[in-house]
Every structure is written in C-alpha cells, then in structure tokens.
Design a protein around this motif. Structure first.
Motif, PDB file in Angstrom:
ATOM      1  N   GLY A 168       0.783  -1.220   0.000  1.00 54.66           N
ATOM      2  CA  GLY A 168       0.000   0.000   0.000  1.00 54.66           C
ATOM      3  C   GLY A 168       0.818   1.275   0.000  1.00 54.66           C
ATOM      4  O   GLY A 168       0.275   2.375   0.062  1.00 54.66           O
ATOM      5  N   VAL A 169       2.147   1.163  -0.087  1.00 53.73           N
ATOM      6  CA  VAL A 169       3.029   2.323  -0.119  1.00 53.73           C
ATOM      7  C   VAL A 169       3.455   2.574  -1.562  1.00 53.73           C
ATOM      8  O   VAL A 169       3.832   1.643  -2.274  1.00 53.73           O
ATOM      9  N   ARG A 170       3.378   3.819  -1.988  1.00 46.99           N
ATOM     10  CA  ARG A 170       3.735   4.170  -3.358  1.00 46.99           C
ATOM     11  C   ARG A 170       5.168   4.693  -3.407  1.00 46.99           C
ATOM     12  O   ARG A 170       5.556   5.547  -2.606  1.00 46.99           O
ATOM     13  N   PHE A 171       5.963   4.165  -4.339  1.00 46.39           N
ATOM     14  CA  PHE A 171       7.335   4.609  -4.567  1.00 46.39           C
ATOM     15  C   PHE A 171       7.442   5.092  -6.003  1.00 46.39           C
ATOM     16  O   PHE A 171       6.972   4.416  -6.914  1.00 46.39           O
ATOM     17  N   TRP A 172       8.066   6.232  -6.199  1.00 45.86           N
ATOM     18  CA  TRP A 172       8.332   6.663  -7.563  1.00 45.86           C
ATOM     19  C   TRP A 172       9.567   7.559  -7.582  1.00 45.86           C
ATOM     20  O   TRP A 172       9.996   8.087  -6.561  1.00 45.86           O
ATOM     21  N   VAL A 173      10.174   7.686  -8.757  1.00 44.08           N
ATOM     22  CA  VAL A 173      11.394   8.473  -8.935  1.00 44.08           C
ATOM     23  C   VAL A 173      11.064   9.712  -9.745  1.00 44.08           C
ATOM     24  O   VAL A 173      10.405   9.628 -10.780  1.00 44.08           O
ATOM     25  N   GLU A 174      11.528  10.838  -9.257  1.00 45.65           N
ATOM     26  CA  GLU A 174      11.297  12.103  -9.949  1.00 45.65           C
ATOM     27  C   GLU A 174      12.486  13.014  -9.695  1.00 45.65           C
ATOM     28  O   GLU A 174      12.854  13.240  -8.543  1.00 45.65           O
ATOM     29  N   ASP A 175      13.090  13.505 -10.776  1.00 46.66           N
ATOM     30  CA  ASP A 175      14.298  14.318 -10.663  1.00 46.66           C
ATOM     31  C   ASP A 175      15.370  13.514  -9.921  1.00 46.66           C
ATOM     32  O   ASP A 175      15.678  12.406 -10.287  1.00 46.66           O
ATOM     33  N   ASP A 176      15.913  14.065  -8.849  1.00 43.99           N
ATOM     34  CA  ASP A 176      16.967  13.387  -8.103  1.00 43.99           C
ATOM     35  C   ASP A 176      16.458  12.821  -6.777  1.00 43.99           C
ATOM     36  O   ASP A 176      17.207  12.652  -5.820  1.00 43.99           O
ATOM     37  N   PHE A 177      15.173  12.514  -6.718  1.00 46.37           N
ATOM     38  CA  PHE A 177      14.598  12.061  -5.461  1.00 46.37           C
ATOM     39  C   PHE A 177      13.790  10.783  -5.649  1.00 46.37           C
ATOM     40  O   PHE A 177      13.126  10.587  -6.673  1.00 46.37           O
ATOM     41  N   LEU A 178      13.884   9.915  -4.653  1.00 42.73           N
ATOM     42  CA  LEU A 178      12.916   8.835  -4.514  1.00 42.73           C
ATOM     43  C   LEU A 178      11.791   9.385  -3.655  1.00 42.73           C
ATOM     44  O   LEU A 178      12.022   9.846  -2.531  1.00 42.73           O
ATOM     45  N   LYS A 179      10.569   9.320  -4.164  1.00 40.91           N
ATOM     46  CA  LYS A 179       9.434   9.854  -3.427  1.00 40.91           C
ATOM     47  C   LYS A 179       8.564   8.707  -2.935  1.00 40.91           C
ATOM     48  O   LYS A 179       8.322   7.740  -3.656  1.00 40.91           O
ATOM     49  N   VAL A 180       8.153   8.819  -1.696  1.00 45.60           N
ATOM     50  CA  VAL A 180       7.403   7.761  -1.034  1.00 45.60           C
ATOM     51  C   VAL A 180       6.176   8.369  -0.391  1.00 45.60           C
ATOM     52  O   VAL A 180       6.255   9.403   0.271  1.00 45.60           O
ATOM     53  N   SER A 181       5.039   7.741  -0.561  1.00 46.75           N
ATOM     54  CA  SER A 181       3.837   8.181   0.137  1.00 46.75           C
ATOM     55  C   SER A 181       3.031   6.957   0.545  1.00 46.75           C
ATOM     56  O   SER A 181       2.999   5.956  -0.167  1.00 46.75           O
ATOM     57  N   GLY A 182       2.404   7.052   1.693  1.00 44.73           N
ATOM     58  CA  GLY A 182       1.606   5.942   2.182  1.00 44.73           C
ATOM     59  C   GLY A 182       2.083   5.475   3.549  1.00 44.73           C
ATOM     60  O   GLY A 182       2.988   6.057   4.148  1.00 44.73           O
ATOM     61  N   PRO A 183       1.489   4.400   4.055  1.00 46.70           N
ATOM     62  CA  PRO A 183       1.781   3.926   5.424  1.00 46.70           C
ATOM     63  C   PRO A 183       3.101   3.172   5.505  1.00 46.70           C
ATOM     64  O   PRO A 183       3.136   1.942   5.615  1.00 46.70           O
ATOM     65  N   ILE A 184       4.219   3.909   5.480  1.00 39.33           N
ATOM     66  CA  ILE A 184       5.531   3.275   5.503  1.00 39.33           C
ATOM     67  C   ILE A 184       5.719   2.444   6.767  1.00 39.33           C
ATOM     68  O   ILE A 184       6.444   1.440   6.778  1.00 39.33           O
ATOM     69  N   HIS A 185       5.049   2.815   7.856  1.00 41.44           N
ATOM     70  CA  HIS A 185       5.190   2.091   9.122  1.00 41.44           C
ATOM     71  C   HIS A 185       4.550   0.704   9.069  1.00 41.44           C
ATOM     72  O   HIS A 185       4.773  -0.120   9.957  1.00 41.44           O
ATOM     73  N   GLU A 186       3.791   0.415   8.018  1.00 46.39           N
ATOM     74  CA  GLU A 186       3.172  -0.897   7.892  1.00 46.39           C
ATOM     75  C   GLU A 186       3.979  -1.853   7.033  1.00 46.39           C
ATOM     76  O   GLU A 186       3.590  -3.003   6.838  1.00 46.39           O
ATOM     77  N   MET A 187       5.126  -1.399   6.511  1.00 47.81           N
ATOM     78  CA  MET A 187       5.977  -2.287   5.721  1.00 47.81           C
ATOM     79  C   MET A 187       6.890  -3.087   6.639  1.00 47.81           C
ATOM     80  O   MET A 187       7.449  -2.553   7.585  1.00 47.81           O
TER      81      MET A 187
END
Length: 412
Positions: A371-390
């Motif tokens: 349920g956590v979204r990962f994507w790459v944009e420019d020079d950053f890895l962007k993460v959104s969602g419930p990282i504490h549930e991984m």
C-alpha cells in the motif's frame, strides 16, 4: 516448547489463526507435523524472536504444510537449525502453500539434504514479498529460500547472506523441477501438469559455493522457467556447472532484464556468467559486470580501464563507459528508510552506495508495496503511504521504459 493454542482466529482466509510468540509458532509445527491441521491460514501478528534455540521445521514428508502464511509487518528473528537430518528450514515440506510478506532475519541453518531458509522442499506454491538474511548450509539441494521444489512464482523476493552445499546449490533455490516424478522429490503426488516458474523482481546479495550445479539464483532449473528483472551480486564458486544466475539442461522460457555483479566465478566445466548453453527461448537485456584478476569486464568485454579496486569504483568506470556510448546514466542508490517515519510523504535524495540505472529514457513510473507508493522524480525517490506498515527488509523496485533501472530500499 509449544503453546496450547493460537493467539486467536479460526484458520480461515477471512479469520486466520494468529501467531504472536515462539511457543505459538512451535504449536503450529506440532499441529501440522502430527497431521491435525491442514489447509489453514496463518497470520504472524507480532515480531517473534526464536532466540537461537533449535527449531523443529513445520511440515514433514508425510504431513506437509498446506495453506497461506502472511507475515504482515512482523519479523521472525534468529531461526537456528543444526542437524544431520533432511528437509530443514522454517518449514520442512510445503505442498500447495503460499508465503507472503514473510521476513526472516538472523537465520542460521545447517542440515543434510533439502535445506532452505523458508523451506527444505516447496511444491506447488509461491513466495511473494519474501525477505531473508542469514546462512544456509547443507549437502545436496540447498537454497537461500528452498532446497528443492517446483514453484509457480517467486516475486519481489530478497536474500542476503551465504549459501553452501555440494550439489544443486542456489542463492534462492537449489533445484527447481517441473517433473513431479523426479526421484529426488521428497513427497509423492498424483501426476498433474505443473505451472511454469515465474521469478520476477528479486534481489540476491550472497556468496554461493558448492561442487556441481551452483547458481547465484538457482543451482539447476527445469524447463518452463521465466526469470527476469532480477539482480545477483556476490560470488559463485563451483567445480563444475557454475553460473551467475542458473544452470539448466532444458529450454528456459524467458531470461531477460537481469543484472549480475560477480566478484568471482570459477571458470570450470559449464561455467557461465548468466546460464550455460544457448538454451533459452526468449532472452535479452541481461547485464553482467564481473571482477576478475584485478580488472572489470562488462558482458565479457574488458572495460577500457586498468584498475578498479572496488565494486563502487567499477560502477563509476562503467558509468563513464556507457556515457561515452551515448547512454544517459544516473546512479540509483541503496536507501535506508525507517518504518517509524510518520510522514505520509518522503523525498529522499540519492546519497548512499550506488546501485545503477541503464537507459536512454527514464520514466518515473510508480511501484506499490504494501500500500506504499514509490516513484522516482528528478533526483529524489518519493514515497507516500503507510511506511510504518511495511516489514523490515530490503526491497527492489524496477522502473523502466526501454531499459530497466533499479531502486533498492532497505526498510529499517
């Protein structure tokens, strides 16, 4: 010792049995091994520390485990086995089972034949989001995930550690077979058509050593096998039939988009950086970077640089070479992200040891895990969602358009 019951649940898909202590996990082993629990659903509901005590595997040749185990966000620590017996692992034998979101850290297993971190023998099932770190040792049929089996799939798996045996030794699987009549199989079944094995988006950092049929991913793979978008990094040692990914005497359905970073690979009979023989039906885009005698080779060609003392430096030299060939290359990193972060959106710059990306056009496509979204944009890895549930562990994310690129994320 075993508990007297589970923490809750009814063992169904909608209401699985809950396992939250070492004693309850031992209770699961006792129920399965005595034939009093079949086709059940299990949820690991809390971190479990087995404390390095001698473990009795779940499932036997007579009474294999069947069902589904969901590790959730929990971790099983310090699984320890030291025995001259066969079929050793967290599970001894699995038949028609699925392991998902299961993370094992601090594994130390020594057995005889059919030895694996998750299972000694694993038939007709799959592993999804499995992560394991530790050491697995045996004689014949030894693998970081499973010693012997015929899987339907292994997706998003990662193994880090050491695998040691004699014959049929692999970073993930010792031997994969598509023949239920194989005389080495530890269980007897009615003859039925077997599904093809699909291995996708896996990551192996390991030292794998044996005598014959030694592979960074699979010691020996049967036909109808598809292996793609995987990474092996480490060392492979074997006296005969050693390969960076797998050895096979059958036609492999697909072998593409894999990356192999070899510190060493013995050039003995059947030696191959990827797989020996031209026996795949569909292949392409496989990438090999190999360190040999103090020099680096890219897809068997000597890089035009005379010295590289580390993998890090070798990747930098490779990037220079590819840039000169017209590739637009960026460095992707291994990123440490704490699952205790409460922010719903994280932007992490690339600031660690490099992985690599190859490609003329990079597309910031999204990837989802738990349920956590990962994507790459420019020079950053962007993460959104419930990282504490991984769950804790190392995860690999392929982002691609024409070529494949990689982001490796370590959830701590």
């Amino acid at each position: 010792h075993a508990a007297d019951g589970f923490a809750g649940g009814a063992g169904t898909e909608g209401d699985p049995f809950l396992v939250s202590t070492p004693e309850q996990l031992a209770y699961l082993a006792r129920r399965v091994n005595t034939g009093t629990l079949e086709r059940t659903h299990i949820k690991i509901s809390n971190d479990i520390d087995l404390g390095g005590k001698e473990w009795t595997p779940i499932g036997t040749r007579r009474h294999p485990f069947s069902g589904h185990v969901d590790g959730g966000i929990s971790v099983i620590y310090n699984l320890t086995i030291s025995t001259p017996q066969n079929r050793q692992g967290l599970f001894g034998v699995i038949y028609r089972g699925v392991l998902s979101n299961l993370t094992l850290l601090g594994v130390n297993i020594k057995g005889r034949d059919f030895v694996g971190g998750f299972a000694g023998v694993f038939s007709r099932g799959g592993i999804r989001n499995g992560s394991l770190m530790g050491t697995v040792e045996g004689r014949h049929f030894v693998g970081g995930f499973s010693g012997l089996g015929h899987f339907s799939e292994i997706r998003f798996g990662s193994f880090s550690g050491n695998v040691k045996g004699e014959v049929y030794v692999g970073g993930l699987i010792g031997k994969h077979t598509t023949n239920e009549g194989d005389r080495f199989l530890a269980i007897a079944y009615a003859s039925q058509p077997l599904p093809a094995l699909v291995m996708q988006s896996f990551f192996v950092i390991a030292n794998v050593s044996g005598r014959e049929y030694v592979g960074g991913v699979i010691g020996h793979s049967g036909g109808r096998t598809a292996i793609w978008d995987g990474i092996f990094a480490g060392e492979v040692k074997g006296e005969a039939f050693a390969a960076g990914i797998t050895n096979s005497s059958y036609s492999i359905r697909r072998l593409s988009g894999n990356t192999v970073l070899l510190r060493n690979l013995n050039e003995t009979a059947g030696f191959a950086e990827i797989t020996h023989g031209d026996n795949w039906m569909r292949s392409g885009g496989n990438f090999v970077l190999r360190h040999k005698d103090g020099e680096w080779f890219w897809n068997s060609s000597l890089l035009p640089y005379k010295k590289a003392d580390s993998l890090h430096e070798g990747l930098e030299l490779l990037e220079q070479l590819l840039s000169g060939m017209g590739f637009r290359s960026q460095k992707f990193r291994v990123l440490n992200i704490s699952r205790e972060m409460e922010t719903s959106r994280i932007e992490t710059p690339y600031d660690g040891p490099p992985s690599l990306e190859l490609g003329r056009d990079h597309a910031p496509f999204s990837r989802y895990r738990f349920g956590v979204r990962f994507w790459v944009e420019d020079d950053f890895l962007k993460v959104s969602g419930p990282i504490h549930e991984m769950p804790k562990g190392t995860y690999i994310f392929p982002f691609f358009r024409m070529e494949t690129s990689w982001v490796l994320v370590n959830i701590i």
